[in-house]
Design a protein around this motif. Structure first.
Motif, PDB file in Angstrom:
ATOM      1  N   LYS A 209       0.539  -1.035   0.018  1.00 59.80           N
ATOM      2  CA  LYS A 209       0.224   0.020   0.110  1.00 59.80           C
ATOM      3  C   LYS A 209       0.627   1.112  -0.324  1.00 59.80           C
ATOM      4  CE  LYS A 209      -2.238   0.735   4.085  1.00 59.80           C
ATOM      5  NZ  LYS A 209      -3.022   0.604   4.987  1.00 59.80           N
ATOM      6  N   THR A 210       1.881   1.012   0.537  1.00 56.73           N
ATOM      7  CA  THR A 210       3.002   2.286   0.565  1.00 56.73           C
ATOM      8  C   THR A 210       4.310   2.464  -0.250  1.00 56.73           C
ATOM      9  OG1 THR A 210       4.339   1.184   2.484  1.00 56.73           O
ATOM     10  CG2 THR A 210       2.805   2.755   3.647  1.00 56.73           C
ATOM     11  N   GLY A 211       3.981   1.202  -1.254  1.00 59.71           N
ATOM     12  CA  GLY A 211       4.762   1.394  -2.202  1.00 59.71           C
ATOM     13  C   GLY A 211       6.220   0.879  -2.157  1.00 59.71           C
ATOM     14  N   GLN A 212       6.506  -0.156  -0.694  1.00 60.11           N
ATOM     15  CA  GLN A 212       7.983  -0.628  -0.136  1.00 60.11           C
ATOM     16  C   GLN A 212       8.402  -1.661  -1.076  1.00 60.11           C
ATOM     17  OE1 GLN A 212       9.655   1.807   1.308  1.00 60.11           O
ATOM     18  NE2 GLN A 212       8.360   3.830   1.816  1.00 60.11           N
ATOM     19  N   LEU A 213       7.376  -2.393  -0.994  1.00 58.14           N
ATOM     20  CA  LEU A 213       7.847  -3.930  -1.957  1.00 58.14           C
ATOM     21  C   LEU A 213       7.697  -4.085  -3.495  1.00 58.14           C
ATOM     22  CD1 LEU A 213       8.368  -6.555  -0.062  1.00 58.14           C
ATOM     23  CD2 LEU A 213       5.470  -7.166  -0.080  1.00 58.14           C
ATOM     24  N   PRO A 214       8.740  -4.382  -3.847  1.00 59.31           N
ATOM     25  CA  PRO A 214       8.735  -4.578  -5.363  1.00 59.31           C
ATOM     26  C   PRO A 214       7.538  -5.233  -6.069  1.00 59.31           C
ATOM     27  CG  PRO A 214      11.125  -3.932  -4.481  1.00 59.31           C
ATOM     28  CD  PRO A 214       9.989  -4.201  -3.164  1.00 59.31           C
ATOM     29  N   ALA A 215       6.881  -4.776  -6.978  1.00 60.72           N
ATOM     30  CA  ALA A 215       5.771  -5.625  -7.205  1.00 60.72           C
ATOM     31  C   ALA A 215       6.149  -7.015  -8.359  1.00 60.72           C
ATOM     32  CB  ALA A 215       5.155  -4.854  -8.192  1.00 60.72           C
ATOM     33  N   PRO A 216       8.096  -7.056  -8.864  1.00 56.31           N
ATOM     34  CA  PRO A 216       8.331  -8.546  -9.368  1.00 56.31           C
ATOM     35  C   PRO A 216       8.314  -9.547  -8.364  1.00 56.31           C
ATOM     36  CG  PRO A 216       9.457  -5.865 -10.497  1.00 56.31           C
ATOM     37  CD  PRO A 216       8.408  -5.583  -9.158  1.00 56.31           C
ATOM     38  N   LEU A 217       9.153  -8.844  -6.176  1.00 53.72           N
ATOM     39  CA  LEU A 217       9.377  -9.737  -6.298  1.00 53.72           C
ATOM     40  C   LEU A 217       8.343 -10.254  -5.078  1.00 53.72           C
ATOM     41  CD1 LEU A 217      11.443 -10.865  -4.473  1.00 53.72           C
ATOM     42  CD2 LEU A 217      11.289  -9.179  -2.661  1.00 53.72           C
ATOM     43  N   LEU A 218       7.419  -9.767  -5.420  1.00 56.69           N
ATOM     44  CA  LEU A 218       5.697  -9.816  -4.570  1.00 56.69           C
ATOM     45  C   LEU A 218       5.416 -10.771  -5.522  1.00 56.69           C
ATOM     46  CD1 LEU A 218       4.195  -9.938  -2.738  1.00 56.69           C
ATOM     47  CD2 LEU A 218       3.246  -7.958  -3.076  1.00 56.69           C
ATOM     48  N   ASN A 219       4.982 -10.509  -6.340  1.00 59.34           N
ATOM     49  CA  ASN A 219       4.560 -11.512  -7.704  1.00 59.34           C
ATOM     50  C   ASN A 219       4.940 -12.655  -8.021  1.00 59.34           C
ATOM     51  OD1 ASN A 219       2.557  -9.756  -8.196  1.00 59.34           O
ATOM     52  ND2 ASN A 219       2.478  -9.847 -10.678  1.00 59.34           N
ATOM     53  N   PRO A 349       0.259 -12.228 -13.058  1.00 53.76           N
ATOM     54  CA  PRO A 349       2.023 -12.385 -14.214  1.00 53.76           C
ATOM     55  C   PRO A 349       2.869 -12.013 -13.591  1.00 53.76           C
ATOM     56  CG  PRO A 349       0.173  -9.931 -13.976  1.00 53.76           C
ATOM     57  CD  PRO A 349      -0.539 -10.949 -12.726  1.00 53.76           C
ATOM     58  N   LEU A 350       4.316 -12.028 -14.322  1.00 48.96           N
ATOM     59  CA  LEU A 350       5.265 -12.096 -13.385  1.00 48.96           C
ATOM     60  C   LEU A 350       6.214 -10.710 -14.474  1.00 48.96           C
ATOM     61  CD1 LEU A 350       6.192 -15.635 -14.086  1.00 48.96           C
ATOM     62  CD2 LEU A 350       6.501 -14.861 -11.904  1.00 48.96           C
ATOM     63  N   LEU A 351       6.751 -10.537 -13.382  1.00 48.42           N
ATOM     64  CA  LEU A 351       7.397  -9.405 -13.645  1.00 48.42           C
ATOM     65  C   LEU A 351       8.678  -8.640 -14.111  1.00 48.42           C
ATOM     66  CD1 LEU A 351       4.576  -6.834 -11.410  1.00 48.42           C
ATOM     67  CD2 LEU A 351       3.954  -8.110 -13.740  1.00 48.42           C
ATOM     68  N   ASP A 352       9.131  -7.901 -14.763  1.00 44.90           N
ATOM     69  CA  ASP A 352      10.675  -8.130 -15.101  1.00 44.90           C
ATOM     70  C   ASP A 352      12.120  -9.429 -15.151  1.00 44.90           C
ATOM     71  OD1 ASP A 352      13.364  -6.195 -14.947  1.00 44.90           O
ATOM     72  OD2 ASP A 352      13.201  -5.863 -13.299  1.00 44.90           O
ATOM     73  N   VAL A 353      10.704 -10.270 -15.888  1.00 41.89           N
ATOM     74  CA  VAL A 353      11.360 -11.157 -16.428  1.00 41.89           C
ATOM     75  C   VAL A 353      12.831 -11.558 -17.694  1.00 41.89           C
ATOM     76  CG1 VAL A 353      10.692 -13.806 -16.797  1.00 41.89           C
ATOM     77  CG2 VAL A 353       9.094 -12.704 -15.916  1.00 41.89           C
ATOM     78  N   GLU A 354      14.022 -11.727 -17.015  1.00 47.69           N
ATOM     79  CA  GLU A 354      15.234 -11.582 -17.210  1.00 47.69           C
ATOM     80  C   GLU A 354      15.587 -12.677 -18.105  1.00 47.69           C
ATOM     81  OE1 GLU A 354      17.667  -8.536 -15.550  1.00 47.69           O
ATOM     82  OE2 GLU A 354      17.882 -10.233 -14.612  1.00 47.69           O
ATOM     83  N   ALA A 355      15.234 -13.628 -17.727  1.00 44.54           N
ATOM     84  CA  ALA A 355      15.643 -15.046 -18.752  1.00 44.54           C
ATOM     85  C   ALA A 355      14.318 -15.980 -17.991  1.00 44.54           C
ATOM     86  CB  ALA A 355      16.893 -15.613 -18.257  1.00 44.54           C
ATOM     87  N   VAL A 356      14.143 -17.136 -19.105  1.00 47.74           N
ATOM     88  CA  VAL A 356      13.063 -18.714 -18.832  1.00 47.74           C
ATOM     89  C   VAL A 356      14.029 -19.477 -18.521  1.00 47.74           C
ATOM     90  CG1 VAL A 356      12.037 -19.269 -18.624  1.00 47.74           C
ATOM     91  CG2 VAL A 356      11.098 -17.001 -18.967  1.00 47.74           C
ATOM     92  N   SER A 357      14.066 -20.432 -17.742  1.00 45.55           N
ATOM     93  CA  SER A 357      14.979 -22.191 -17.706  1.00 45.55           C
ATOM     94  C   SER A 357      14.328 -23.183 -17.581  1.00 45.55           C
ATOM     95  CB  SER A 357      16.116 -22.044 -16.284  1.00 45.55           C
ATOM     96  OG  SER A 357      16.510 -20.775 -16.490  1.00 45.55           O
ATOM     97  N   VAL A 358      14.693 -24.388 -18.690  1.00 46.96           N
ATOM     98  CA  VAL A 358      14.224 -25.040 -18.493  1.00 46.96           C
ATOM     99  C   VAL A 358      14.995 -26.351 -18.290  1.00 46.96           C
ATOM    100  CG1 VAL A 358      12.810 -26.798 -20.474  1.00 46.96           C
ATOM    101  CG2 VAL A 358      13.177 -24.153 -21.026  1.00 46.96           C
ATOM    102  N   LEU A 359      14.153 -26.569 -16.774  1.00 44.58           N
ATOM    103  CA  LEU A 359      14.681 -28.631 -16.801  1.00 44.58           C
ATOM    104  C   LEU A 359      14.097 -29.877 -17.147  1.00 44.58           C
ATOM    105  CD1 LEU A 359      14.739 -25.559 -14.334  1.00 44.58           C
ATOM    106  CD2 LEU A 359      16.186 -26.821 -12.978  1.00 44.58           C
ATOM    107  N   PRO A 360      14.303 -30.885 -17.122  1.00 46.02           N
ATOM    108  CA  PRO A 360      13.755 -31.850 -17.741  1.00 46.02           C
ATOM    109  C   PRO A 360      14.455 -31.973 -16.515  1.00 46.02           C
ATOM    110  CG  PRO A 360      16.249 -32.368 -18.543  1.00 46.02           C
ATOM    111  CD  PRO A 360      15.643 -30.402 -18.141  1.00 46.02           C
ATOM    112  N   GLU A 361      13.240 -33.474 -16.065  1.00 47.52           N
ATOM    113  CA  GLU A 361      13.271 -34.235 -14.550  1.00 47.52           C
ATOM    114  C   GLU A 361      14.446 -35.582 -14.300  1.00 47.52           C
ATOM    115  OE1 GLU A 361       9.446 -34.543 -12.959  1.00 47.52           O
ATOM    116  OE2 GLU A 361       8.634 -32.170 -12.631  1.00 47.52           O
ATOM    117  N   ARG A 362      14.273 -35.553 -16.203  1.00 49.32           N
ATOM    118  CA  ARG A 362      15.192 -37.275 -16.673  1.00 49.32           C
ATOM    119  C   ARG A 362      15.684 -36.586 -18.262  1.00 49.32           C
ATOM    120  NH1 ARG A 362      12.111 -39.775 -20.417  1.00 49.32           N
ATOM    121  NH2 ARG A 362       9.616 -39.261 -20.232  1.00 49.32           N
ATOM    122  N   PRO A 363      16.554 -37.743 -18.114  1.00 48.38           N
ATOM    123  CA  PRO A 363      17.244 -37.879 -19.318  1.00 48.38           C
ATOM    124  C   PRO A 363      16.731 -38.469 -20.009  1.00 48.38           C
ATOM    125  CG  PRO A 363      18.543 -38.901 -17.460  1.00 48.38           C
ATOM    126  CD  PRO A 363      17.107 -39.061 -16.870  1.00 48.38           C
TER     127      PRO A 363
END
Length: 376
Positions: A209-219, A349-363
């Protein structure tokens, strides 16, 4: 008789006068010493006392100490004593550190459920006027966060009240919330105690409410903790934006990674297991970062997950290599890899996204197609 020239006589007269002046000065009696001082004693250095502020500030600690001793003025004069102390505090713009340190003792005398609210009003004014470094309400928030991290159960209502009355220390208190609670809640693999999440849900609304928490981090935390802390998603303030599929600007991983974005569902890229250096099998980077990411569409054979790389404030989350800042990495999608399209739509929504990583769970997992729907 020989007569001296006039100029010689004048020079002799001047020399005589100079000698007489020197003799007079050298034979003067020394000045009398000041009363009570011995002859030859050095004069004391005059030290200007420091300015301790208004008189109300100078005596405030003593007034609070007397008020908190024993019964604190119980009896017929109790209300008058508290009122007088509150009036004196009102005349002190910035209480000294010693007076601010009385905050915890005041809090014990002023429970939120008490019928007499004079002590609570005094505590509120003290918190709102104390400097950030000495602020008792901000310190109470920090203690509550540490207690929750130790699996304690700090009173949520008291912690919320303290944050709301932190005055000039509100910003630093919200930074502590981000560092100790919201940041860890936005990271994959980080163990966050239920007590910490409960406290985060109680405190975050005031910081938002007071603008003290960055929205990208909160989301990012709201997405990572969607089931454990659902209230965080209700604090989203990001407005609707026009989105579309956005291809990455850079890729790191297999050389044929482009096959996952060629809009050919028959081609694909075989994913190795996660690289020890990057923590992912395939990394998709965006420069500049994506303003918003609304959803993901995945077509794969074999299970895996997607993690977002979201910029975070200094000291929160993971440190970038080379000291380039900090980030958090919430898991934003888990796909089963049935060979058909799967849609992952985070609750916010995710905000200020610099990259997306893909991780397989098995070979042997093959990524056929990946669409990231967002806006620059």
């Amino acid at each position: 008789m020989r007569r001296f020239p006039l100029h010689t006589l004048l020079l002799m007269l001047v020399a005589l006068l100079a000698f007489a002046r020197l003799y007079y000065v050298s034979h003067q009696a020394p000045p009398a010493p000041a009363p009570g001082k011995a002859p030859g004693a050095k004069q004391p250095v005059r030290i200007t006392p420091p300015d301790l502020g208004p008189a109300a500030c100078r005596g405030l600690d003593a007034v609070l100490g007397d008020l908190l001793q024993g019964d604190g003025g119980a009896g017929g004069d109790a209300g008058t004593a508290w009122s007088d102390a509150r009036r004196q505090l009102g005349d002190c713009p910035t209480p000294p550190a010693a007076a601010c340190a009385r905050g915890p003792a005041l809090a014990l005398r002023a429970p939120l459920t008490a019928k007499d609210d004079l002590p609570r009003e005094l505590l509120a004014t003290l918190c709102e006027r104390c400097a950030p470094a000495d602020n008792p309400c901000a310190q109470a928030v920090t203690r509550a966060l540490r207690e929750a991290a130790r699996r304690g159960n700090p009173p949520l209502q008291e912690a919320s009240w303290s944050l709301e009355h932190a005055g000039a220390a509100l910003g630093s208190a919200c930074q502590e919330l981000a560092r100790q609670a919201v940041g860890p809640a936005a990271m994959t693999g980080q163990v966050v105690e239920p007590q910490v999440l409960a406290l985060t849900e109680a405190l975050a609304p005031t910081c938002v409410k007071t603008g003290q928490l960055p929205a990208p981090l909160l989301n990012a935390a709201a997405v990572q903790q969607a089931h454990r802390a659902p209230l965080l998603a209700t604090l989203n303030t990001a407005g609707a934006v026009e989105t579309k599929p956005i291809e990455p600007d850079q890729t790191a991983g297999p050389g044929d990674a482009f096959r996952a974005f060629d809009r050919d569902e028959l081609s694909g890229v075989k994913l190795p297991m996660a690289d020890a250096g990057t923590g992912s099998a395939l990394r998709l980077a965006y420069a500049p970062s994506l303003k918003s990411v609304a959803s993901f569409q995945v077509r794969a054979t074999g299970p895996g997950s997607l993690r977002a790389h979201v910029r975070a404030p200094d000291g929160v989350g993971h440190a970038e290599p080379g000291g380039k800042g900090f980030f958090v990495d919430p898991t934003v999608c888990r796909f089963h890899g049935t060979g058909r399209w799967e849609i992952c739509k985070p609750g916010v929504p995710l905000l200020d996204v610099e990259a997306v990583s893909v991780l397989p769970e098995r070979p042997g997992v093959e990524l056929k197609e990946l669409e990231i729907i967002g806006a620059r």
